[in-house]
Design an enzyme around this catalytic site. Structure first.
Site, PDB file in Angstrom:
ATOM      1  N   GLY A 179       0.837  -1.195   0.000  1.00 18.49           N
ATOM      2  CA  GLY A 179       0.000   0.000   0.000  1.00 18.49           C
ATOM      3  C   GLY A 179       0.871   1.243   0.000  1.00 18.49           C
ATOM      4  NE  ARG A 180      -2.555   5.221   2.261  1.00 17.41           N
ATOM      5  CZ  ARG A 180      -3.880   5.131   2.292  1.00 17.41           C
ATOM      6  NH1 ARG A 180      -4.617   5.829   1.444  1.00 17.41           N
ATOM      7  NH2 ARG A 180      -4.475   4.346   3.174  1.00 17.41           N
ATOM      8  CB  ILE A 181       3.188   2.196   4.786  1.00 15.10           C
ATOM      9  CG1 ILE A 181       2.450   3.362   5.468  1.00 15.10           C
ATOM     10  CG2 ILE A 181       4.428   1.793   5.584  1.00 15.10           C
ATOM     11  CD1 ILE A 181       1.839   3.031   6.830  1.00 15.10           C
ATOM     12  CB  SER A 193      -0.364  -7.350  -1.496  1.00 14.20           C
ATOM     13  OG  SER A 193      -0.272  -7.311  -2.893  1.00 14.20           O
ATOM     14  NE  ARG A 207      -2.364  -1.065  14.465  1.00 19.98           N
ATOM     15  CZ  ARG A 207      -1.765   0.030  14.024  1.00 19.98           C
ATOM     16  NH1 ARG A 207      -0.454   0.065  13.861  1.00 19.98           N
ATOM     17  NH2 ARG A 207      -2.482   1.099  13.746  1.00 19.98           N
ATOM     18  CG  ASP A 225       7.206   1.166  15.876  1.00 14.64           C
ATOM     19  OD1 ASP A 225       6.329   1.751  15.211  1.00 14.64           O
ATOM     20  OD2 ASP A 225       7.660   1.631  16.948  1.00 14.64           O
ATOM     21  CD  GLU A 248       2.196  -1.760  20.537  1.00 17.08           C
ATOM     22  OE1 GLU A 248       2.418  -2.266  19.434  1.00 17.08           O
ATOM     23  OE2 GLU A 248       1.739  -0.603  20.703  1.00 17.08           O
ATOM     24  CG  HIS A 286       2.948   1.631  18.210  1.00 17.25           C
ATOM     25  ND1 HIS A 286       1.827   0.840  18.328  1.00 17.25           N
ATOM     26  CD2 HIS A 286       2.829   2.220  16.988  1.00 17.25           C
ATOM     27  CE1 HIS A 286       1.086   0.937  17.221  1.00 17.25           C
ATOM     28  NE2 HIS A 286       1.668   1.776  16.411  1.00 17.25           N
TER      29      HIS A 286
END
Lengths: 314, 313
Positions: A154-156, A175, A233, A257, A262, A280
């Site tokens: 995607g964008r990231i 994907s 995530r 991250d 968390e 994060h």
């Protein structure tokens, strides 16, 4: 709009809190003036908007308790903490913060890959503890030219690919469907992707299908020289499997991250030198958090003025 | 070639040492207790010196080795070699360009990201359990920051190429403008420093570039400026840098090199806007092997009277 009730689910950013307070009647879920049941009895009818984030969003229970809820504006691009089905069912608008945080997350991803391979944190600690006078550290691993496999283009994911290309990395991806107009090699299943890259990066959305998408099979395919980078995530990765693979040397290293629970991080990882662990912080820069907050505010204002939403989630 | 005497200036790479020992009569200078006596005893048999960024071949060593024919450096930097003296005596000099370009450029970008996004600090934050008590602070975005490069050689260009992928506008200073490079040129370092957010030192160390980063440059960078040094420690006036960082007159620094390695100013140890590395620019398994093979290749070529692979002099 000062009498429109807005419920903020948890502390996110002082600037956002102040902006919301100035424009709406802001209720802070972590700082209620009365007990939770009393609060909802008194105010639930006046709350027309919820502002959530990656920690606390809007689940079915919350949505059901706010009969006049019209919009959920998330201070995040990820939507895994929002019951999208329920929102659709009740005609509640949902907005998030895409694009403004793409660069920061992609930057962090490259930062983590470099930090793991070149042992940046280990080296910094080595120098700052005064140990350099006793001798050099061992050699690290080169980043340029390594093969990078991206889960989610995607964008990231695309921003990560663009950056990696400048380091002469070979890019491949997995994907849900192949993307036209890219030169990157597509793998229809993630195990094949993992078997054919040295650095595997998780950059897709968290859904039922992608829960634990990085599992034992994928970790085995990535192998003892493979590196996992997770800026998606925590729930994308089977964390106990990841931890044992790292402890047993079946995986080369990891830059993380995000974590399943968390802010808890598996204790066994804390002593490892081939992992980099950050709290994060994917989009946590001054510049981007302000841009995200402004986007949340703009979406809320547009909604209550009857104008087109800026970044609606369809 | 086993009778050819080769002097290795200091420990640098076990693989290189092993190979030199196999092919030549290797002398390990750091194991010699009485250096001048040693040089006198072996002055007629040592025909090559292998040096690196820490120890090379200065005038004294060259004078003490009348049969010296070649200095092969396990580095691209030549600041530890008396090039003028080598030229004068017809001694060949080789280094290890190209094979380490990517590693050094990668490290420069890694330092930029680590400083701006406080990667090491936030990793420490997690490991110390502090995340359970609260969120880490906000940091600074890297994408789009203006990057100023001193020295647009192989390494400088590789840094520019990488930084461009992060949408960083690139500008540079070097001895002469490079018209093929489509980046903005500044004829002096102070102007470059005043017009960028991140200043990177990537030029060679010479008499002219010693302390090229001085008080004036640091002032021009200002309290939000970040200095990255992947060149040589002496490029920077270290005491000036330290006081600027301690006093908050400079925004941050990522340093791989220092004036008196392995000594590092202790005042820097507690700063969260500083990342310090032990001169690891080319320190990967892959690159050090390639550098070692290049040193060996150059020595073999020389003694077989073939063209040198990467000659400097």
């Amino acid at each position: 709009m000062n009498n429109i009730g807005v419920l903020m689910t948890c502390p996110m950013l002082e600037y956002l809190e102040k902006q919301l307070e100035a424009r709406f009647k802001l209720f802070k879920a972590w700082n209620l003036s009365s007990s939770k049941p009393d609060f909802f009895k008194k105010h639930s009818n006046s709350i027309k908007a919820v502002v959530g984030d990656t920690t606390v969003g809007a689940d079915a229970a919350l949505i059901d308790s706010l009969p006049n809820l019209e919009i959920v504006a998330s201070y995040s691009v990820g939507l895994d903490k929002i019951d999208l089905e329920k929102c659709k069912e009740k005609g509640i608008n949902v907005t998030n913060t895409p694009d403004v945080l793409t660069d920061d997350v992609a930057d962090l991803c490259i930062g983590l890959a470099l930090a793991v391979l070149r042992k940046i944190c280990v080296c910094d600690q080595f120098v700052k503890s005064g140990n350099w006078i006793n001798g050099d550290l061992g050699l690290a691993s080169k980043f340029s030219g390594k093969s990078v496999g991206i889960v989610g283009l995607g964008r990231i994911g695309s921003a990560i690919a663009k950056r990696s290309e400048a380091f002469n990395c070979h890019i491949s991806y997995h994907s849900r469907s192949e993307k036209p107009n890219t030169n990157y090699k597509y793998y229809s299943n993630i195990v094949d992707l993992a078997a054919n890259c040295q650095i595997l990066i998780v950059a897709c959305a968290l859904t039922e299908e992608t829960h634990h998408i990085v599992n034992r099979k994928v970790i085995d395919a990535l192998g003892p020289k493979g590196i996992l980078i997770n800026i998606g995530r925590g729930a994308h990765v089977d964390e106990p499997e990841l931890v044992s693979a790292l402890l047993e040397g079946r995986l080369g290293g990891a830059g993380l991250d995000v974590f399943e629970n968390e802010p808890d991080v598996p204790e066994e990882l804390l002593a490892l030198e081939n992992v980099v662990l950050v709290p994060h912080v994917g989009s946590d820069t001054e510049e981007t958090s302000k841009a995200m907050a402004d986007l949340v505010i703009s979406n809320l204002e547009a909604h209550f003025k009857g104008e087109a939403l800026l970044t609606p989630v369809t | 070639m086993e009778s050819i005497g080769v002097l290795m200036a200091c420990p640098m790479n076990p693989y290189l040492e092993q190979e030199l020992h196999k092919r030549f009569n290797l002398h390990r200078f750091w194991k010699v207790p009485e250096k001048s006596a040693f040089l006198t005893a072996h002055s007629n048999s040592i025909r090559a010196v292998v040096g690196n960024a820490s120890a090379g071949a200065d005038a004294n060593l060259i004078e003490a080795l009348p049969k010296l024919e070649i200095v092969a450096s396990f580095s691209v930097g030549l600041d530890k070699i008396d090039l003028a003296k080598c030229k004068e005596k017809g001694i060949r000099v080789t280094n290890t360009p190209d094979v380490l370009t990517e590693d050094v450029a990668d490290l420069a970008i890694a330092l930029m990201l680590a400083v701006l996004r406080k990667l090491c600090e936030s990793d420490r934050y997690v490991r110390s359990g502090k995340w359970k008590k609260g969120k880490y602070m906000l940091t600074t975005k890297f994408t789009g920051k203006r990057v100023g490069i001193i020295g647009l050689g192989r390494i400088g260009m590789a840094i520019a190429k990488r930084a461009e992928a992060f949408s960083c506008p690139i500008s540079y200073h070097s001895r002469t403008e490079k018209p093929e490079a489509k980046y903005k040129y500044y004829p002096n370092v102070v102007e470059l420093a005043a017009n960028c957010d991140i200043l990177v030192v990537a030029c060679s160390l010479t008499e002219e570039t010693r302390h090229i980063i001085n008080r004036k440059v640091i002032d021009a960078m200002g309290p939000k400026g970040v200095l990255i040094n992947v060149g040589r420690g002496p490029h920077v006036d270290e005491p000036e840098l330290v006081s600027a960082l301690v006093e908050g007159r400079l925004g941050g620094a990522g340093l791989d090199v220092f004036e008196h390695e392995p000594e590092v100013p202790e005042e820097l140890f507690g700063l969260d806007n500083v990342v310090l590395l032990p001169h690891v620019g080319s320190g990967t398994v892959e690159t050090r092997k390639a550098m070692a093979d290049l040193v060996l290749g150059n020595l073999e070529a020389h003694f077989l009277k073939k063209p040198l692979l990467t000659p400097v002099v």
